[in-house]
Design a protein around this motif. Structure first.
Motif, PDB file in Angstrom:
ATOM      1  N   THR A   1       0.835  -1.201   0.000  1.00  0.00           N
ATOM      2  CA  THR A   1       0.000   0.000   0.000  1.00  0.00           C
ATOM      3  C   THR A   1       0.870   1.250   0.000  1.00  0.00           C
ATOM      4  N   THR A   2       1.877   1.262   0.866  1.00  0.00           N
ATOM      5  CA  THR A   2       2.782   2.412   0.905  1.00  0.00           C
ATOM      6  C   THR A   2       3.572   2.522  -0.393  1.00  0.00           C
ATOM      7  N   THR A   3       3.969   1.379  -0.967  1.00  0.00           N
ATOM      8  CA  THR A   3       4.693   1.380  -2.241  1.00  0.00           C
ATOM      9  C   THR A   3       3.862   2.011  -3.345  1.00  0.00           C
ATOM     10  N   LEU A   4       2.551   1.776  -3.323  1.00  0.00           N
ATOM     11  CA  LEU A   4       1.673   2.376  -4.334  1.00  0.00           C
ATOM     12  C   LEU A   4       1.804   3.892  -4.323  1.00  0.00           C
ATOM     13  N   PHE A   5       1.744   4.499  -3.137  1.00  0.00           N
ATOM     14  CA  PHE A   5       1.815   5.950  -3.031  1.00  0.00           C
ATOM     15  C   PHE A   5       3.224   6.473  -3.330  1.00  0.00           C
ATOM     16  N   ILE A   6       4.245   5.735  -2.907  1.00  0.00           N
ATOM     17  CA  ILE A   6       5.619   6.179  -3.155  1.00  0.00           C
ATOM     18  C   ILE A   6       5.942   6.134  -4.646  1.00  0.00           C
ATOM     19  N   SER A   7       5.624   5.020  -5.306  1.00  0.00           N
ATOM     20  CA  SER A   7       5.959   4.883  -6.732  1.00  0.00           C
ATOM     21  C   SER A   7       5.212   5.910  -7.568  1.00  0.00           C
ATOM     22  N   SER A   8       3.957   6.167  -7.230  1.00  0.00           N
ATOM     23  CA  SER A   8       3.181   7.179  -7.953  1.00  0.00           C
ATOM     24  C   SER A   8       3.773   8.566  -7.751  1.00  0.00           C
ATOM     25  N   THR A   9       4.123   8.880  -6.512  1.00  0.00           N
ATOM     26  CA  THR A   9       4.679  10.202  -6.204  1.00  0.00           C
ATOM     27  C   THR A   9       6.011  10.418  -6.904  1.00  0.00           C
ATOM     28  N   VAL A  10       6.894   9.416  -6.863  1.00  0.00           N
ATOM     29  CA  VAL A  10       8.209   9.546  -7.484  1.00  0.00           C
ATOM     30  C   VAL A  10       8.068   9.725  -8.993  1.00  0.00           C
ATOM     31  N   TYR A  11       7.213   8.911  -9.614  1.00  0.00           N
ATOM     32  CA  TYR A  11       7.024   9.037 -11.066  1.00  0.00           C
ATOM     33  C   TYR A  11       6.520  10.426 -11.438  1.00  0.00           C
ATOM     34  N   HIS A  12       5.472  10.885 -10.756  1.00  0.00           N
ATOM     35  CA  HIS A  12       4.901  12.189 -11.106  1.00  0.00           C
ATOM     36  C   HIS A  12       5.840  13.337 -10.754  1.00  0.00           C
ATOM     37  N   LEU A  13       6.665  13.169  -9.734  1.00  0.00           N
ATOM     38  CA  LEU A  13       7.656  14.195  -9.406  1.00  0.00           C
ATOM     39  C   LEU A  13       8.674  14.329 -10.529  1.00  0.00           C
TER      40      LEU A  13
ATOM     41  N   TYR B   1      10.567   3.991 -17.257  1.00  0.00           N
ATOM     42  CA  TYR B   1      10.572   2.855 -16.324  1.00  0.00           C
ATOM     43  C   TYR B   1       9.896   3.196 -14.995  1.00  0.00           C
ATOM     44  N   LEU B   2       9.974   4.444 -14.584  1.00  0.00           N
ATOM     45  CA  LEU B   2       9.235   4.850 -13.389  1.00  0.00           C
ATOM     46  C   LEU B   2       7.736   4.733 -13.630  1.00  0.00           C
ATOM     47  N   HIS B   3       7.315   5.019 -14.847  1.00  0.00           N
ATOM     48  CA  HIS B   3       5.892   4.877 -15.186  1.00  0.00           C
ATOM     49  C   HIS B   3       5.464   3.419 -15.127  1.00  0.00           C
ATOM     50  N   ILE B   4       6.317   2.531 -15.627  1.00  0.00           N
ATOM     51  CA  ILE B   4       6.026   1.101 -15.549  1.00  0.00           C
ATOM     52  C   ILE B   4       5.929   0.661 -14.092  1.00  0.00           C
ATOM     53  N   CYS B   5       6.867   1.124 -13.266  1.00  0.00           N
ATOM     54  CA  CYS B   5       6.834   0.782 -11.838  1.00  0.00           C
ATOM     55  C   CYS B   5       5.561   1.305 -11.178  1.00  0.00           C
ATOM     56  N   ASP B   6       5.147   2.503 -11.568  1.00  0.00           N
ATOM     57  CA  ASP B   6       3.920   3.084 -11.040  1.00  0.00           C
ATOM     58  C   ASP B   6       2.725   2.191 -11.359  1.00  0.00           C
ATOM     59  N   ARG B   7       2.621   1.766 -12.609  1.00  0.00           N
ATOM     60  CA  ARG B   7       1.506   0.911 -13.013  1.00  0.00           C
ATOM     61  C   ARG B   7       1.622  -0.484 -12.392  1.00  0.00           C
ATOM     62  N   ALA B   8       2.834  -1.003 -12.301  1.00  0.00           N
ATOM     63  CA  ALA B   8       3.037  -2.336 -11.714  1.00  0.00           C
ATOM     64  C   ALA B   8       2.624  -2.358 -10.253  1.00  0.00           C
ATOM     65  N   SER B   9       2.877  -1.266  -9.540  1.00  0.00           N
ATOM     66  CA  SER B   9       2.532  -1.216  -8.117  1.00  0.00           C
ATOM     67  C   SER B   9       1.030  -1.328  -7.896  1.00  0.00           C
TER      68      SER B   9
ATOM     69  N   TYR C   1       2.686  -7.899 -18.597  1.00  0.00           N
ATOM     70  CA  TYR C   1       1.983  -7.203 -19.675  1.00  0.00           C
ATOM     71  C   TYR C   1       2.413  -5.740 -19.723  1.00  0.00           C
ATOM     72  N   GLN C   2       2.482  -5.112 -18.543  1.00  0.00           N
ATOM     73  CA  GLN C   2       2.856  -3.703 -18.461  1.00  0.00           C
ATOM     74  C   GLN C   2       4.264  -3.475 -19.012  1.00  0.00           C
ATOM     75  N   TYR C   3       5.158  -4.382 -18.694  1.00  0.00           N
ATOM     76  CA  TYR C   3       6.546  -4.240 -19.148  1.00  0.00           C
ATOM     77  C   TYR C   3       6.649  -4.375 -20.670  1.00  0.00           C
ATOM     78  N   ASN C   4       5.878  -5.279 -21.245  1.00  0.00           N
ATOM     79  CA  ASN C   4       6.002  -5.561 -22.680  1.00  0.00           C
ATOM     80  C   ASN C   4       5.126  -4.676 -23.557  1.00  0.00           C
ATOM     81  N   PHE C   5       3.996  -4.193 -23.018  1.00  0.00           N
ATOM     82  CA  PHE C   5       3.055  -3.441 -23.854  1.00  0.00           C
ATOM     83  C   PHE C   5       2.657  -2.110 -23.213  1.00  0.00           C
ATOM     84  N   HIS C   6       3.568  -1.526 -22.484  1.00  0.00           N
ATOM     85  CA  HIS C   6       3.277  -0.301 -21.741  1.00  0.00           C
ATOM     86  C   HIS C   6       2.710   0.791 -22.646  1.00  0.00           C
ATOM     87  N   GLU C   7       1.494   1.263 -22.325  1.00  0.00           N
ATOM     88  CA  GLU C   7       0.827   2.378 -23.011  1.00  0.00           C
ATOM     89  C   GLU C   7       0.470   2.085 -24.471  1.00  0.00           C
ATOM     90  N   LYS C   8       0.592   0.835 -24.930  1.00  0.00           N
ATOM     91  CA  LYS C   8       0.280   0.528 -26.330  1.00  0.00           C
ATOM     92  C   LYS C   8      -1.200   0.268 -26.536  1.00  0.00           C
TER      93      LYS C   8
END
Length: 247
Positions: free
Chosen positions: A74-86, A103-111, A150-157
């Motif tokens: 749960t905390t990782t969700l907020f941290i990864s989103s914040t770091v990516y958007h920052l 890759y930060l965007h992928i981590c954000d979605r993966a979280s 899926y996110q890693y291979n087809f991110h935003e496609k």
């Protein structure tokens, strides 16, 4: 004389035009700030709640392990989103660190996938379930891993497919609810789920509604708050209806 006609290419200060097919929406600086702050405010409270309240309330080792899992993701969700958007706020306008931001965007979605799995796990483990629930408590993590791949291979496609995957993985395991012998607290889970569902609407309104993505973040905070309270109030501590086995 303009005759009231507005140039469609003029950018508004709080939102830009909607992305075309195959394009990514370009947030304004105001939206970048809102996107960053709207999840950054969840980091501190989530850490405090899990470390000082949920872990202290955990009864026996199994509950403690489950709270560690739930708290981390749960905390990782907020941290990864914040770091990516920052990083988007700091570098997107200058087109810097493109690969890192990708890759930060992928981590954000993966979280998000990991957060979904972690949200279900305490209920599927601590409540007595029928056959579907017994299998879903490990299958939900398989679904999360497949979602990350899926996110890693087809991110935003294929954005529509991506949304459908999130919905299926988030809603599918709820069938285990109907096999639980004790359904107390599940009304709070349903309210939290409705908050996420409403938030998805705003997730798709970038370029139509200013700060749409930040509003989606707020609904995630609301949904996570209801789910966390439900876990704290109804799953932790001794439970005569769902005794925790020794580990």
């Amino acid at each position: 004389m303009s005759c009231g006609i507005v140039d469609p290419d003029i950018k508004f200060s709080y939102k830009n035009r909607r992305a075309g097919k195959g394009e990514a929406y370009e947030p304004t600086q105001h939206e970048h700030v809102a996107n960053t702050i709207s999840h950054a405010i969840g980091i501190g409270p989530s850490f405090i709640i899990f470390y000082f309240y949920m872990l202290n309330e955990a009864h026996r080792e199994l509950q403690h392990i489950l709270m560690v899992i739930y708290g981390i993701f749960t905390t990782t969700l907020f941290i990864s989103s914040t770091v990516y958007h920052l990083f988007e706020l700091l570098y997107r306008s200058r087109n810097l660190h493109r690969k890192l931001r990708y890759y930060l965007h992928i981590c954000d979605r993966a979280s998000i996938y990991l957060f979904i799995a972690a949200s279900y796990t305490p209920w599927l483990t601590l409540r007595h379930c029928g056959y579907p629930g017994l299998n879903l408590k490990w299958m939900i993590w398989v679904f999360a891993i497949l979602g990350i791949l899926y996110q890693y291979n087809f991110h935003e496609k294929y954005k529509t497919i991506e949304i459908i995957l999130y919905i299926l993985i988030a809603a599918g395991p709820s069938i285990a609810i109907f096999s639980m012998n004790d359904r107390s607290g599940l009304d709070m889970m349903i309210i939290g789920g409705m908050a996420y569902a409403i938030g998805v609407i705003f997730f798709k309104l970038d370029g139509i509604l200013a700060f749409a993505h930040a509003i989606w973040h707020i609904f995630v905070l609301i949904g996570a708050s209801f789910h966390t309270y439900a876990v704290y109030a109804f799953l932790l501590g001794p439970d005569k209806n769902n005794p925790v086995p020794d580990v």
